[in-house]
Design a protein around this motif. Sequence first.
Motif, PDB file in Angstrom:
ATOM      1  N   ASP A 118       0.824  -1.217   0.000  1.00 18.12           N
ATOM      2  CA  ASP A 118       0.000   0.000   0.000  1.00 18.12           C
ATOM      3  C   ASP A 118       0.854   1.261   0.000  1.00 18.12           C
ATOM      4  OD1 ASP A 118      -2.434  -1.265  -0.136  1.00 18.12           O
ATOM      5  OD2 ASP A 118      -2.772  -1.272   2.034  1.00 18.12           O
ATOM      6  N   VAL A 119       1.978   1.222   0.724  1.00 20.18           N
ATOM      7  CA  VAL A 119       2.854   2.400   0.749  1.00 20.18           C
ATOM      8  C   VAL A 119       3.445   2.645  -0.635  1.00 20.18           C
ATOM      9  CG1 VAL A 119       5.014   3.329   1.661  1.00 20.18           C
ATOM     10  CG2 VAL A 119       3.371   2.256   3.202  1.00 20.18           C
ATOM     11  N   GLU A 160      -7.302  -7.969  -2.648  1.00 11.78           N
ATOM     12  CA  GLU A 160      -6.325  -6.939  -3.011  1.00 11.78           C
ATOM     13  C   GLU A 160      -5.998  -7.003  -4.494  1.00 11.78           C
ATOM     14  OE1 GLU A 160      -1.736  -5.735  -1.717  1.00 11.78           O
ATOM     15  OE2 GLU A 160      -2.807  -7.354  -0.695  1.00 11.78           O
ATOM     16  N   SER A 161      -5.849  -8.214  -5.007  1.00 13.62           N
ATOM     17  CA  SER A 161      -5.569  -8.393  -6.425  1.00 13.62           C
ATOM     18  C   SER A 161      -6.722  -7.889  -7.284  1.00 13.62           C
ATOM     19  CB  SER A 161      -5.306  -9.874  -6.709  1.00 13.62           C
ATOM     20  OG  SER A 161      -5.112 -10.101  -8.089  1.00 13.62           O
ATOM     21  N   GLN A 162      -7.937  -8.190  -6.884  1.00 13.26           N
ATOM     22  CA  GLN A 162      -9.107  -7.755  -7.638  1.00 13.26           C
ATOM     23  C   GLN A 162      -9.257  -6.238  -7.617  1.00 13.26           C
ATOM     24  OE1 GLN A 162     -12.053 -10.056  -5.554  1.00 13.26           O
ATOM     25  NE2 GLN A 162     -11.860 -11.818  -6.941  1.00 13.26           N
ATOM     26  N   THR A 163      -8.816  -5.614  -6.530  1.00 18.59           N
ATOM     27  CA  THR A 163      -8.931  -4.158  -6.395  1.00 18.59           C
ATOM     28  C   THR A 163      -7.868  -3.429  -7.207  1.00 18.59           C
ATOM     29  OG1 THR A 163      -9.861  -4.370  -4.171  1.00 18.59           O
ATOM     30  CG2 THR A 163      -8.897  -2.228  -4.763  1.00 18.59           C
TER      31      THR A 163
END
Length: 354
Positions: A118-119, A160-163
Amino acid sequence: MQNSDVKRTKPPWKRFRQWRFISVLLVSIGILLFTLYNSRTESFTLLRSSFVSSKPLTSEATPALPQVPTGEHPSSPYTVPYPHPYHFTLDQPSRCRQESPFLVLMVPVAPSNREARDVIRSTWGTETTVMGQAVNHYFVLGQPRDGENVEQLQKQVLEESQTHGDILQSSFLDSYKNLTIKTMVMFEWLTSHCPNTSYAMKVDSDIFLNVRNLVDMLLKSPRQLYMTGVVVRDAAVMRNVDSKWFLPVSEFPEPSYPTYAMGLGYVFSMDLPQKIVEASSHVKAVYIEDVYVGLCLRYLGIQVSDPPTGGFGTFKPEVTDNCYWTKVITTMLWDSNELKNTWTAYETQTRQCL
């Protein structure tokens, strides 16, 4: 009968001592011959190992290393099961081909390290078009280890991958000793998914990356047989068993490594991934990933290049004012939180150091 004609016989105790001496002598000779034979055999094995790892690639294919089933480790803790037909459990099968970026940034990271991902997405990962060139980034993951609440973690990684559309997860166990596998499946993926890309970079998640300076450098760099970064020459092989990078003579007999680029961040032209993957069938895969890439390059007869303008740094210096962040390409940080603050300083210096 005269005394001179009498046949002398040795007392029994003397005959016993003589036979004991002969027996000991024969046993000692046997041990000596056995030791010399083993020593010569071991020396030949080490010499052959050194020769195989450094001879140039020829049209006569050397048999590939035995494939080890996923999750099963080879007999030595210093080598890894590669080559092996690992597969991607999470993939971005068409994105790189469709977008045809000039540069692809590949970030190896543990499945559990969502914070680092995320960073990066909020700092240098936002640089998607630089100097008119498209830039993509992907995170390369293995499988979670036992004790990490595997089912829940996998669910989070999938979401997370889908986003974000930037997760590549392969079927090997994610661990420090498997970084070589992670690097090699990265090369495999680049070979098969990014046919129109000019350069790629392997960059660790705790690195500050100045994408603008990197692209500027690459626009003036060779498009073939090119790799650069922090170049290491004549590094001694660690023989101390307490070292994190220990390698015994039995696994690597040479006293020093060939030239290689440090794994914290190296960039390469996109003709190299396929060549390195092909070379891996001829070079035993040790667990020190950047050294292994250097061994494959030596096998291919390809030299690592020094960066034309420097800029690839290791540790962060004590003083980072005077527009430091606008001049470098990479700098190693302590963790993801430091990257947030560093990116703020970089943006400030970018405005002030025009």
